[in-house]
Design an enzyme around this catalytic site. Structure first.
Site: not given
Length: 108
Positions: A30, A33
């Site tokens: 991600c 993230c």
């Protein structure tokens, strides 16, 4: 950046953890993230007596579903097994620190 763990505790195990815990939900692939890691690391670096679990989340992962996680990263702040705050897609270390301070002061 330490990776999100594919092995995860059960919700009962998380709920039984004493003290202050932050459960960070995300995924290793991600981009959001990854971009949030410097702010998360800065905010949590000096947090003493804090348990930090980095849990890989995905469709069908029971722990994330039990917390109703919809976006990554999401940090769930818990004190003695009760959720006392959360930050979804933190924009800064200050956002995380503010929630951490509230969680540390939470009474239940």
């Amino acid at each position: 950046m330490s990776s999100y763990a594919t092995e995860q505790p059960s919700r009962a195990e998380v709920d039984a953890m004493p003290g202050l815990t932050v459960v960070e939900f995300g995924a290793n692939w991600c981009g959001i993230c990854k971009a949030a890691q410097p702010a998360i690391n800065e905010a949590l670096r000096d947090a003493q007596h804090l348990r930090h679990l980095k849990v890989e989340d995905a469709s069908g992962r029971p722990l994330g579903r039990s917390f109703g996680i919809k976006l990554w990263p999401t940090l769930v702040f818990m004190r003695d097994g009760l959720e006392v705050g959360r930050v979804v897609r933190p924009g800064s270390a200050a956002d995380i620190r503010r929630e951490l301070e509230q969680a540390a002061a939470a009474k239940h």
